[in-house]
Design a protein around this motif. Structure first.
Motif, PDB file in Angstrom:
ATOM      1  N   LYS A 193     -51.684  33.317   8.342  1.00  0.00           N
ATOM      2  CA  LYS A 193     -50.652  32.287   8.240  1.00  0.00           C
ATOM      3  C   LYS A 193     -49.318  32.850   7.744  1.00  0.00           C
ATOM      4  O   LYS A 193     -48.266  32.286   8.029  1.00  0.00           O
ATOM      5  CB  LYS A 193     -51.106  31.179   7.292  1.00  0.00           C
ATOM      6  CG  LYS A 193     -52.443  30.545   7.663  1.00  0.00           C
ATOM      7  CD  LYS A 193     -52.856  29.512   6.636  1.00  0.00           C
ATOM      8  CE  LYS A 193     -54.240  28.951   6.952  1.00  0.00           C
ATOM      9  NZ  LYS A 193     -55.310  29.950   6.756  1.00  0.00           N
ATOM     10  N   ASP A 194     -49.344  33.924   6.995  1.00  0.00           N
ATOM     11  CA  ASP A 194     -48.122  34.491   6.431  1.00  0.00           C
ATOM     12  C   ASP A 194     -47.303  35.180   7.521  1.00  0.00           C
ATOM     13  O   ASP A 194     -47.815  36.056   8.230  1.00  0.00           O
ATOM     14  CB  ASP A 194     -48.466  35.502   5.338  1.00  0.00           C
ATOM     15  CG  ASP A 194     -47.223  36.158   4.766  1.00  0.00           C
ATOM     16  OD1 ASP A 194     -46.478  35.480   4.041  1.00  0.00           O
ATOM     17  OD2 ASP A 194     -46.990  37.340   5.074  1.00  0.00           O
ATOM     18  N   PRO A 195     -46.007  34.817   7.683  1.00  0.00           N
ATOM     19  CA  PRO A 195     -45.196  35.389   8.768  1.00  0.00           C
ATOM     20  C   PRO A 195     -45.102  36.906   8.733  1.00  0.00           C
ATOM     21  O   PRO A 195     -45.198  37.564   9.780  1.00  0.00           O
ATOM     22  CB  PRO A 195     -43.819  34.755   8.555  1.00  0.00           C
ATOM     23  CG  PRO A 195     -44.102  33.482   7.833  1.00  0.00           C
ATOM     24  CD  PRO A 195     -45.271  33.777   6.943  1.00  0.00           C
ATOM     25  N   MET A 196     -44.922  37.484   7.541  1.00  0.00           N
ATOM     26  CA  MET A 196     -44.807  38.932   7.453  1.00  0.00           C
ATOM     27  C   MET A 196     -46.130  39.610   7.786  1.00  0.00           C
ATOM     28  O   MET A 196     -46.164  40.667   8.423  1.00  0.00           O
ATOM     29  CB  MET A 196     -44.341  39.334   6.052  1.00  0.00           C
ATOM     30  CG  MET A 196     -42.886  38.995   5.773  1.00  0.00           C
ATOM     31  SD  MET A 196     -41.743  39.720   7.002  1.00  0.00           S
ATOM     32  CE  MET A 196     -42.067  41.468   6.767  1.00  0.00           C
ATOM     33  N   ALA A 197     -47.226  38.987   7.359  1.00  0.00           N
ATOM     34  CA  ALA A 197     -48.548  39.545   7.675  1.00  0.00           C
ATOM     35  C   ALA A 197     -48.816  39.496   9.177  1.00  0.00           C
ATOM     36  O   ALA A 197     -49.416  40.418   9.746  1.00  0.00           O
ATOM     37  CB  ALA A 197     -49.630  38.782   6.915  1.00  0.00           C
ATOM     38  N   ILE A 198     -48.359  38.430   9.817  1.00  0.00           N
ATOM     39  CA  ILE A 198     -48.522  38.323  11.272  1.00  0.00           C
ATOM     40  C   ILE A 198     -47.758  39.437  11.969  1.00  0.00           C
ATOM     41  O   ILE A 198     -48.277  40.100  12.880  1.00  0.00           O
ATOM     42  CB  ILE A 198     -48.040  36.944  11.760  1.00  0.00           C
ATOM     43  CG1 ILE A 198     -48.985  35.847  11.260  1.00  0.00           C
ATOM     44  CG2 ILE A 198     -47.959  36.917  13.298  1.00  0.00           C
ATOM     45  CD1 ILE A 198     -48.460  34.443  11.496  1.00  0.00           C
ATOM     46  N   GLU A 199     -46.509  39.663  11.543  1.00  0.00           N
ATOM     47  CA  GLU A 199     -45.704  40.717  12.164  1.00  0.00           C
ATOM     48  C   GLU A 199     -46.310  42.090  11.912  1.00  0.00           C
ATOM     49  O   GLU A 199     -46.388  42.919  12.827  1.00  0.00           O
ATOM     50  CB  GLU A 199     -44.271  40.668  11.638  1.00  0.00           C
ATOM     51  CG  GLU A 199     -43.389  41.737  12.258  1.00  0.00           C
ATOM     52  CD  GLU A 199     -41.924  41.565  11.935  1.00  0.00           C
ATOM     53  OE1 GLU A 199     -41.269  42.583  11.646  1.00  0.00           O
ATOM     54  OE2 GLU A 199     -41.429  40.429  11.980  1.00  0.00           O
ATOM     55  N   THR A 200     -46.756  42.331  10.678  1.00  0.00           N
ATOM     56  CA  THR A 200     -47.361  43.623  10.346  1.00  0.00           C
ATOM     57  C   THR A 200     -48.597  43.876  11.196  1.00  0.00           C
ATOM     58  O   THR A 200     -48.777  44.971  11.746  1.00  0.00           O
ATOM     59  CB  THR A 200     -47.740  43.668   8.858  1.00  0.00           C
ATOM     60  OG1 THR A 200     -46.543  43.534   8.076  1.00  0.00           O
ATOM     61  CG2 THR A 200     -48.419  44.984   8.509  1.00  0.00           C
ATOM     62  N   ARG A 201     -49.449  42.872  11.308  1.00  0.00           N
ATOM     63  CA  ARG A 201     -50.665  43.028  12.109  1.00  0.00           C
ATOM     64  C   ARG A 201     -50.330  43.233  13.582  1.00  0.00           C
ATOM     65  O   ARG A 201     -50.975  44.036  14.270  1.00  0.00           O
ATOM     66  CB  ARG A 201     -51.573  41.803  11.933  1.00  0.00           C
ATOM     67  CG  ARG A 201     -52.871  41.887  12.711  1.00  0.00           C
ATOM     68  CD  ARG A 201     -53.672  43.120  12.337  1.00  0.00           C
ATOM     69  NE  ARG A 201     -54.880  43.264  13.147  1.00  0.00           N
ATOM     70  CZ  ARG A 201     -55.373  44.415  13.573  1.00  0.00           C
ATOM     71  NH1 ARG A 201     -54.754  45.569  13.253  1.00  0.00           N
ATOM     72  NH2 ARG A 201     -56.471  44.459  14.300  1.00  0.00           N
ATOM     73  N   SER A 202     -49.296  42.537  14.069  1.00  0.00           N
ATOM     74  CA  SER A 202     -48.880  42.708  15.459  1.00  0.00           C
ATOM     75  C   SER A 202     -48.464  44.149  15.731  1.00  0.00           C
ATOM     76  O   SER A 202     -48.850  44.737  16.753  1.00  0.00           O
ATOM     77  CB  SER A 202     -47.711  41.767  15.773  1.00  0.00           C
ATOM     78  OG  SER A 202     -48.093  40.420  15.682  1.00  0.00           O
ATOM     79  N   MET A 203     -47.691  44.718  14.811  1.00  0.00           N
ATOM     80  CA  MET A 203     -47.240  46.094  14.993  1.00  0.00           C
ATOM     81  C   MET A 203     -48.413  47.079  14.928  1.00  0.00           C
ATOM     82  O   MET A 203     -48.421  48.102  15.634  1.00  0.00           O
ATOM     83  CB  MET A 203     -46.179  46.448  13.956  1.00  0.00           C
ATOM     84  CG  MET A 203     -44.906  45.611  14.079  1.00  0.00           C
ATOM     85  SD  MET A 203     -44.184  45.655  15.754  1.00  0.00           S
ATOM     86  CE  MET A 203     -42.959  44.339  15.633  1.00  0.00           C
TER      87      MET A 203
END
Length: 208
Positions: A5-15
Motif C-alpha cells: 500500500k505504501d507508494p514508495m514501497a510500490i515504486e521500490t518493488r517495481s524497480m
C-alpha cells in the motif's frame, strides 16, 4: 488479500522487478534510471529492446535543467505528466499550445496538425529547451525540420510519438539524423506517459 500500500514501497518493488530485464544491456547508472522509469510507465519490459538514448542526452538534459530550461510539449497529456513542481524549483515551466485558439486557426489555414503548428509557434523558444513529444509524429518531423532549416537548437529532444502513421518513421529520422541529443523508442510504441517519464527520470537525478 495482502498487497503493498505504501507508494514508495510500490515504486521500490517495481524497480526491483524491472532490474533483471536490464542486466544484459550494459547500461550505466543514469541510463538504468531512464530505462526503468520508461518501463515502469509502460508496464512493459520489452521497451528495454527499443529504447535509444543518445550518448550526450542525459548530460544535456541535466545541464538544461540546471540552467532553468523550459519544456515544450506536443500535447497536454505530456505536460500533465511532468513534475511541474520540481521543474519550477529549477526555474522552468512546461508549455503546450495544442489547445490555443490561434494555433488551431493557423493549423486549419495551413492544413497541418495543431501540434505541428504549435512547434512553429514556439519557434526560437525551443533553442536551449527540452522538447517532449509523446503523441504527434508531425510535431517531431517539424522540430527536425526547424533544426535543419531554421537553426533551432533544443538542448534535448524526447521524441516518442505513438501510433501507426508516421510514428516509427519520425523516430527513425530522429535516431538517424538528429544533431541534437535525444531519447526515443523505435517502432510504433511510445506515448505521452513515456515522454513524461523520460523527462522526470532525468529531472529526478538532480535530487533537489
Amino acid at each position: 488479500m495482502e498487497y503493498i500500500k505504501d507508494p514508495m514501497a510500490i515504486e521500490t518493488r517495481s524497480m526491483e522487478i524491472i532490474a533483471p530485464h536490464l542486466a544484459k544491456f550494459n547500461l550505466d547508472e543514469q541510463e538504468v534510471k531512464v530505462y526503468s522509469r520508461i518501463i515502469h510507465a509502460a508496464g512493459d519490459p520489452d521497451y528495454a529492446n527499443i529504447i535509444k538514448i543518445h550518448p550526450e542526452a542525459i548530460a544535456a538534459g541535466l545541464n538544461a535543467f540546471k540552467q532553468g530550461c523550459n519544456i515544450f510539449c506536443d500535447v497536454e497529456m505530456v505536460r500533465t505528466g511532468i513534475n511541474k513542481r520540481r521543474l519550477a524549483e529549477f526555474g522552468g515551466q512546461a508549455y503546450c499550445l495544442v489547445a490555443d485558439e490561434t494555433v488551431a486557426q493557423e493549423a486549419k489555414a495551413a492544413g497541418i496538425t495543431r501540434s505541428m503548428a504549435a512547434m512553429r509557434k514556439f519557434g526560437e523558444q525551443l533553442t536551449g529547451a527540452i522538447v517532449a513529444i509523446g503523441n504527434a509524429p508531425t510535431a517531431l518531423f517539424e522540430v527536425l525540420h526547424m533544426i535543419k532549416e531554421e537553426r533551432i537548437k533544443p538542448a534535448l529532444i524526447i521524441g516518442v510519438p505513438v501510433g501507426f502513421v508516421g510514428a516509427a518513421e519520425s523516430k527513425d529520422l530522429l535516431h538517424a539524423t538528429s544533431p541534437v541529443p535525444y531519447i526515443t523508442v523505435l517502432g510504433n510504441k511510445g506515448g505521452s506517459p513515456i515522454a513524461a517519464a523520460s523527462v522526470n527520470a532525468i529531472m529526478y537525478m538532480l535530487g533537489r
